[in-house]
Scaffold this motif. Structure first.
Motif, PDB file in Angstrom:
ATOM      1  N   GLY A 222       0.833  -1.193   0.000  1.00  0.00           N
ATOM      2  CA  GLY A 222       0.000   0.000   0.000  1.00  0.00           C
ATOM      3  C   GLY A 222       0.863   1.236   0.000  1.00  0.00           C
ATOM      4  N   ILE A 223       0.198   2.398  -0.066  1.00  0.00           N
ATOM      5  CA  ILE A 223       0.916   3.670   0.071  1.00  0.00           C
ATOM      6  C   ILE A 223       0.022   4.583   0.888  1.00  0.00           C
ATOM      7  CG2 ILE A 223       0.049   4.656  -2.113  1.00  0.00           C
ATOM      8  CD1 ILE A 223       3.017   5.807  -2.396  1.00  0.00           C
ATOM      9  N   VAL A 224       0.641   5.396   1.723  1.00  0.00           N
ATOM     10  CA  VAL A 224      -0.150   6.285   2.571  1.00  0.00           C
ATOM     11  C   VAL A 224       0.524   7.650   2.571  1.00  0.00           C
ATOM     12  CG1 VAL A 224       1.008   5.557   4.737  1.00  0.00           C
ATOM     13  CG2 VAL A 224      -1.331   6.425   4.815  1.00  0.00           C
ATOM     14  N   SER A 225      -0.272   8.686   2.293  1.00  0.00           N
ATOM     15  CA  SER A 225       0.307  10.030   2.208  1.00  0.00           C
ATOM     16  C   SER A 225      -0.408  10.967   3.166  1.00  0.00           C
ATOM     17  CB  SER A 225       0.223  10.554   0.767  1.00  0.00           C
ATOM     18  OG  SER A 225      -1.003  11.180   0.534  1.00  0.00           O
ATOM     19  N   GLU A 226       0.194  12.147   3.308  1.00  0.00           N
ATOM     20  CA  GLU A 226      -0.392  13.202   4.154  1.00  0.00           C
ATOM     21  C   GLU A 226      -1.868  13.403   3.801  1.00  0.00           C
ATOM     22  OE1 GLU A 226       3.457  16.200   4.065  1.00  0.00           O
ATOM     23  OE2 GLU A 226       2.154  15.999   2.334  1.00  0.00           O
ATOM     24  N   ARG A 227      -2.144  13.307   2.509  1.00  0.00           N
ATOM     25  CA  ARG A 227      -3.516  13.554   2.048  1.00  0.00           C
ATOM     26  C   ARG A 227      -4.505  12.543   2.629  1.00  0.00           C
ATOM     27  NH1 ARG A 227      -3.743  15.645  -3.982  1.00  0.00           N
ATOM     28  NH2 ARG A 227      -2.568  17.305  -2.995  1.00  0.00           N
ATOM     29  N   ASP A 228      -4.073  11.286   2.767  1.00  0.00           N
ATOM     30  CA  ASP A 228      -4.941  10.256   3.362  1.00  0.00           C
ATOM     31  C   ASP A 228      -5.240  10.592   4.827  1.00  0.00           C
ATOM     32  OD1 ASP A 228      -5.011   8.472   1.062  1.00  0.00           O
ATOM     33  OD2 ASP A 228      -2.896   8.116   1.498  1.00  0.00           O
ATOM     34  N   ILE A 229      -4.225  11.115   5.518  1.00  0.00           N
ATOM     35  CA  ILE A 229      -4.410  11.461   6.937  1.00  0.00           C
ATOM     36  C   ILE A 229      -5.389  12.633   7.052  1.00  0.00           C
ATOM     37  CG2 ILE A 229      -3.258  12.203   9.071  1.00  0.00           C
ATOM     38  CD1 ILE A 229      -0.640  10.997   7.899  1.00  0.00           C
ATOM     39  N   VAL A 230      -5.197  13.641   6.209  1.00  0.00           N
ATOM     40  CA  VAL A 230      -6.075  14.819   6.240  1.00  0.00           C
ATOM     41  C   VAL A 230      -7.530  14.419   5.968  1.00  0.00           C
ATOM     42  CG1 VAL A 230      -6.628  16.995   5.054  1.00  0.00           C
ATOM     43  CG2 VAL A 230      -4.263  16.469   5.659  1.00  0.00           C
ATOM     44  N   ARG A 231      -7.723  13.606   4.929  1.00  0.00           N
ATOM     45  CA  ARG A 231      -9.090  13.158   4.569  1.00  0.00           C
ATOM     46  C   ARG A 231      -9.734  12.390   5.718  1.00  0.00           C
ATOM     47  NH1 ARG A 231      -7.483  10.456  -0.712  1.00  0.00           N
ATOM     48  NH2 ARG A 231      -7.297  12.204  -2.143  1.00  0.00           N
ATOM     49  N   ALA A 232      -8.982  11.465   6.323  1.00  0.00           N
ATOM     50  CA  ALA A 232      -9.537  10.636   7.393  1.00  0.00           C
ATOM     51  C   ALA A 232      -9.844  11.488   8.628  1.00  0.00           C
ATOM     52  CB  ALA A 232      -8.565   9.510   7.736  1.00  0.00           C
TER      53      ALA A 232
ATOM     54  N   ALA B  33      -4.794   3.692   4.239  1.00  0.00           N
ATOM     55  CA  ALA B  33      -3.863   3.591   3.105  1.00  0.00           C
ATOM     56  C   ALA B  33      -4.581   3.229   1.806  1.00  0.00           C
ATOM     57  CB  ALA B  33      -2.801   2.542   3.411  1.00  0.00           C
ATOM     58  N   THR B  34      -3.932   3.547   0.701  1.00  0.00           N
ATOM     59  CA  THR B  34      -4.395   3.123  -0.623  1.00  0.00           C
ATOM     60  C   THR B  34      -3.728   1.782  -0.935  1.00  0.00           C
ATOM     61  OG1 THR B  34      -4.518   5.440  -1.333  1.00  0.00           O
ATOM     62  CG2 THR B  34      -4.448   3.773  -3.078  1.00  0.00           C
ATOM     63  N   THR B  35      -4.546   0.780  -1.313  1.00  0.00           N
ATOM     64  CA  THR B  35      -3.947  -0.552  -1.514  1.00  0.00           C
ATOM     65  C   THR B  35      -3.644  -0.860  -2.981  1.00  0.00           C
ATOM     66  OG1 THR B  35      -6.182  -1.431  -1.386  1.00  0.00           O
ATOM     67  CG2 THR B  35      -4.809  -1.687   0.569  1.00  0.00           C
ATOM     68  N   ARG B  36      -4.330  -0.165  -3.896  1.00  0.00           N
ATOM     69  CA  ARG B  36      -4.007  -0.372  -5.327  1.00  0.00           C
ATOM     70  C   ARG B  36      -2.933   0.640  -5.713  1.00  0.00           C
ATOM     71  NH1 ARG B  36      -7.980  -2.873  -8.833  1.00  0.00           N
ATOM     72  NH2 ARG B  36      -7.237  -1.478 -10.433  1.00  0.00           N
ATOM     73  N   VAL B  37      -1.693   0.209  -5.590  1.00  0.00           N
ATOM     74  CA  VAL B  37      -0.576   1.143  -5.775  1.00  0.00           C
ATOM     75  C   VAL B  37      -0.070   1.112  -7.214  1.00  0.00           C
ATOM     76  CG1 VAL B  37       1.699   1.832  -4.949  1.00  0.00           C
ATOM     77  CG2 VAL B  37       0.118   0.678  -3.398  1.00  0.00           C
ATOM     78  N   HIS B  38       0.102   2.292  -7.772  1.00  0.00           N
ATOM     79  CA  HIS B  38       0.684   2.401  -9.100  1.00  0.00           C
ATOM     80  C   HIS B  38       2.196   2.458  -8.950  1.00  0.00           C
ATOM     81  CE1 HIS B  38      -1.363   3.195 -12.953  1.00  0.00           C
ATOM     82  NE2 HIS B  38      -0.108   3.142 -13.336  1.00  0.00           N
ATOM     83  N   THR B  39       2.894   1.511  -9.555  1.00  0.00           N
ATOM     84  CA  THR B  39       4.358   1.498  -9.472  1.00  0.00           C
ATOM     85  C   THR B  39       4.938   1.622 -10.885  1.00  0.00           C
ATOM     86  OG1 THR B  39       4.525  -0.898  -9.675  1.00  0.00           O
ATOM     87  CG2 THR B  39       4.296  -0.022  -7.440  1.00  0.00           C
TER      88      THR B  39
ATOM     89  N   ARG C 202      -3.274  12.340 -10.356  1.00  0.00           N
ATOM     90  CA  ARG C 202      -3.270  13.227  -9.173  1.00  0.00           C
ATOM     91  C   ARG C 202      -2.638  12.592  -7.949  1.00  0.00           C
ATOM     92  NH1 ARG C 202      -6.371  17.711 -10.066  1.00  0.00           N
ATOM     93  NH2 ARG C 202      -7.712  17.583 -11.881  1.00  0.00           N
ATOM     94  N   PHE C 203      -1.515  11.898  -8.129  1.00  0.00           N
ATOM     95  CA  PHE C 203      -0.743  11.527  -6.961  1.00  0.00           C
ATOM     96  C   PHE C 203       0.699  12.001  -7.139  1.00  0.00           C
ATOM     97  CE2 PHE C 203       0.633   8.003  -9.436  1.00  0.00           C
ATOM     98  CZ  PHE C 203      -0.430   7.173  -9.740  1.00  0.00           C
ATOM     99  N   ARG C 204       1.338  12.243  -6.006  1.00  0.00           N
ATOM    100  CA  ARG C 204       2.654  12.896  -6.048  1.00  0.00           C
ATOM    101  C   ARG C 204       3.798  11.954  -5.715  1.00  0.00           C
ATOM    102  NH1 ARG C 204       0.755  17.306  -1.879  1.00  0.00           N
ATOM    103  NH2 ARG C 204      -0.214  15.391  -1.148  1.00  0.00           N
ATOM    104  N   HIS C 205       3.479  10.666  -5.564  1.00  0.00           N
ATOM    105  CA  HIS C 205       4.524   9.689  -5.231  1.00  0.00           C
ATOM    106  C   HIS C 205       4.345   8.418  -6.048  1.00  0.00           C
ATOM    107  CE1 HIS C 205       3.890  12.275  -1.709  1.00  0.00           C
ATOM    108  NE2 HIS C 205       5.198  12.208  -1.603  1.00  0.00           N
ATOM    109  N   VAL C 206       5.452   7.863  -6.524  1.00  0.00           N
ATOM    110  CA  VAL C 206       5.375   6.574  -7.223  1.00  0.00           C
ATOM    111  C   VAL C 206       6.544   5.676  -6.791  1.00  0.00           C
ATOM    112  CG1 VAL C 206       5.356   5.387  -9.458  1.00  0.00           C
ATOM    113  CG2 VAL C 206       4.251   7.575  -9.253  1.00  0.00           C
ATOM    114  N   PRO C 207       6.228   4.517  -6.196  1.00  0.00           N
ATOM    115  CA  PRO C 207       7.290   3.570  -5.864  1.00  0.00           C
ATOM    116  C   PRO C 207       7.891   2.968  -7.137  1.00  0.00           C
ATOM    117  CG  PRO C 207       5.280   3.120  -4.607  1.00  0.00           C
ATOM    118  CD  PRO C 207       4.915   4.091  -5.693  1.00  0.00           C
ATOM    119  N   VAL C 208       9.182   2.704  -7.079  1.00  0.00           N
ATOM    120  CA  VAL C 208       9.878   2.104  -8.225  1.00  0.00           C
ATOM    121  C   VAL C 208      10.138   0.638  -7.878  1.00  0.00           C
ATOM    122  CG1 VAL C 208      11.883   2.267  -9.737  1.00  0.00           C
ATOM    123  CG2 VAL C 208      10.970   4.344  -8.648  1.00  0.00           C
TER     124      VAL C 208
END
Ligand code: AMP
Length: 145
Positions: free
Chosen positions: A49-59, A76-82, A100-106
């Motif tokens: 998964g991935i979890v960002s500041e935005r997820d915390i703010v929304r929750a 967290a978001t479980t469908r992660v775009h890598t 509209r996401f600012r992070h991508v795992p490699v």
């Protein structure tokens, strides 16, 4: 240019958190590392998964301060775009803008090898465009840098 060129500059370190960590501790982790997102991982380089500041703010907006004692897996978001290391930087920039996401795992195979933020990508793209502009200008004026 490729995403691996970005990782050459910034390194392959990725801050990961376990799904059971509470949100309060996630906040501490993000603040300590000066980052906006963490990869959720059950271990051994997996991306669960991935979890960002935005997820915390929304929750927080939806459920209030009780969220701070919930596990990271609850927000967290479980469908992660890598992307793979050989992904083209311009393509990744487009992906981040469109989705509209600012992070991508490699990820290479199943192994997490880095993470890029929109800031990392834009910085590298600007450098790339400046080099191209200088080369084109030199070509037009006959000057070489
Ligand atoms: P960000 O812009 O990165 O703070 O993230 C905005 C939203 O997209 C949050 O809900 C994140 O969990 C989610 N997100 C961030 N990065 C990714 C990604 N690579 N794949 C899927 N969702 C993501």
């Amino acid at each position: 240019m490729r995403i691996s060129d970005v990782l050459k500059d910034k390194g392959g370190e990725v801050v990961t958190v376990p799904p059971a960590m509470i949100v309060q501790d996630l906040l501490t982790t993000l603040a300590e590392h000066g980052i906006g997102a963490a990869v959720v991982s059950t271990g051994a380089n997996s991306v669960d998964g991935i979890v960002s500041e935005r997820d915390i703010v929304r929750a927080l907006a939806a459920r209030g301060a009780g969220v701070l004692t919930e596990p990271v897996s609850a927000i967290a978001t479980t469908r992660v775009h890598t992307v793979p290391p050989d992904a083209d930087i311009a393509e990744v920039e487009r992906l981040m803008t469109e989705r509209r996401f600012r992070h991508v795992p490699v990820v290479l195979g199943n192994r997490l090898t880095g993470i890029v933020s929109i800031g990392d990508v834009v910085k590298k793209r600007i450098t790339e465009l400046e080099v191209e502009a200088t080369a084109l200008s030199g070509y037009i004026t006959g000057e070489r840098s």
